[in-house]
Scaffold this active site. Sequence first.
Site, mmCIF file in Angstrom:
data_model
loop_
_atom_site.group_PDB
_atom_site.id
_atom_site.type_symbol
_atom_site.label_atom_id
_atom_site.label_comp_id
_atom_site.label_asym_id
_atom_site.label_seq_id
_atom_site.Cartn_x
_atom_site.Cartn_y
_atom_site.Cartn_z
ATOM 1 N N SER B 147 28.907 7.642 31.452
ATOM 2 C CA SER B 147 29.308 9.011 30.866
ATOM 3 C C SER B 147 29.986 9.105 29.703
ATOM 4 C CB SER B 147 30.465 9.415 31.807
ATOM 5 O OG SER B 147 31.676 8.670 31.775
ATOM 6 N N LYS B 183 36.734 10.176 29.709
ATOM 7 C CA LYS B 183 36.263 11.276 29.136
ATOM 8 C C LYS B 183 37.030 11.427 28.065
ATOM 9 C CE LYS B 183 34.309 12.742 33.101
ATOM 10 N NZ LYS B 183 34.069 11.154 33.517
#
Lengths: 224, 224
Positions: B147, B183
């Site tokens: 990610s 993130k």
Amino acid sequence: MDNCSRIQLNTMKDLTERQREILTFIEHHEWRNGYWPSIREIQEKFNFKSTNAVMGHLRALEKKDAIERITGQARTFRIHHHDTPEVSEMPNNATEVVDIPIMGDIAAGYPDRVEPSGEIGRLQVDIASAGFSKRHRSFALQVRGESMVDAEIYDGDMVVVEPRDPQDGDIVAALIDGETTLKRYIQKNGEPPYLKAENKFYPELYPINDLTVQGVAKAVVRSI
Amino acid sequence: MDNCSRIQLNTMKDLTERQREILTFIEHHEWRNGYWPSIREIQEKFNFKSTNAVMGHLRALEKKDAIERITGQARTFRIHHHDTPEVSEMPNNATEVVDIPIMGDIAAGYPDRVEPSGEIGRLQVDIASAGFSKRHRSFALQVRGESMVDAEIYDGDMVVVEPRDPQDGDIVAALIDGETTLKRYIQKNGEPPYLKAENKFYPELYPINDLTVQGVAKAVVRSI
DNA sequence: CTTGACAATGGACAATTGTTCACGTATACA
DNA sequence: TGTATACGTGAACAATTGTCCATTGTCAAG
């Protein structure tokens, strides 16, 4: 990781009881005294009547890839730390840490005669989590330039380098034009080895002499 | 015995430039090669015409209590590492090190409530070279998934996380769906903050509650 | 001006230390 | 029965390596 240690284990032929005793003493002597024992010191420890008893064991240990020596030179051992099996006699729970100097610049000399004046800090990494041997000789370098971006190594990153002979595909710290840079080491069978920048915009190739390669990159550290 | 400590402090006379060069080479040779240099190897390195040049320096280094040797024996050094005082010309001399636990999995809560069983190793980083505060509560995480590839953080990398409130643009360790993931933290002025995966193929956005963000990523460590 | 610390040369010596040749004993294996 | 590996003795050799002799020069301190 598990793979690694298991593989290393297999290349390590089994030592005999006596050979392991010798090896242990050598290691222990270095640990206690800070330098390696001479052959006659080993002989004395085991009450051998001849230095040849030691010589035989050393030859065996070398053949079994447990140690390495410089022929003709005194007290020059190198232990090959293929990590011992589950029978680890060492208290492995204690977090052992390797201490790595961070070199700002090692451009100014032969790789084995580096001036540590460029040391700008220290990095310590747990052995278990990085796969370093305790008797490592690694150092860390700050990466300059973009020559390795295709290997996901970027300007400003810190690279941990272990001085040793490279194998095909290794990323190495190389002395080129008086500057230490990172390159990919390529050696196809039979052909002469060369170095290659890992950046599609700088697909340069470099020749190799024995003083070029300073070590093999083992880890990257980047501050975000 | 208090004599001792005082002596060590006072007897450590300042080394001359040359003496420090010699000492440095000796130290360096050891960690490069695994064994100490011989006198003639030192001589060669400094292009001395006589071994006596080395002998003089070694005697001086011994008198100044910088090293120790076994007379008559080959390659037997012992470095006395009295850490140099404030006079050190080295840039950031005081090597203060922060100790960072490596957490295999912190999905189940805040890192400071994690049972020590989750710790799979330790990582230590010099403060100066990584910009950590001394009273840190940082921990390290193994990255799973892709990610964050657009931020050059890849599967298997180790990320050092410092628990604190994030700022716009920070890469954060975030608890999402019971799993800790990395993130990008986005907070434009006035607008509510959100999290964003740094992968153009997974441009997902995530809402935030106060338990989501566990800390800010400060460094990446990757084994090659 | 003298003294002492520092730096280096040149040559020789002697101890340390690795190496080798020759020879002996077991044990396991095919 | 031969052959290989492991283990060891004994003595001699040669290279590595530490050490010491005398000597030269600089530089700062007293």
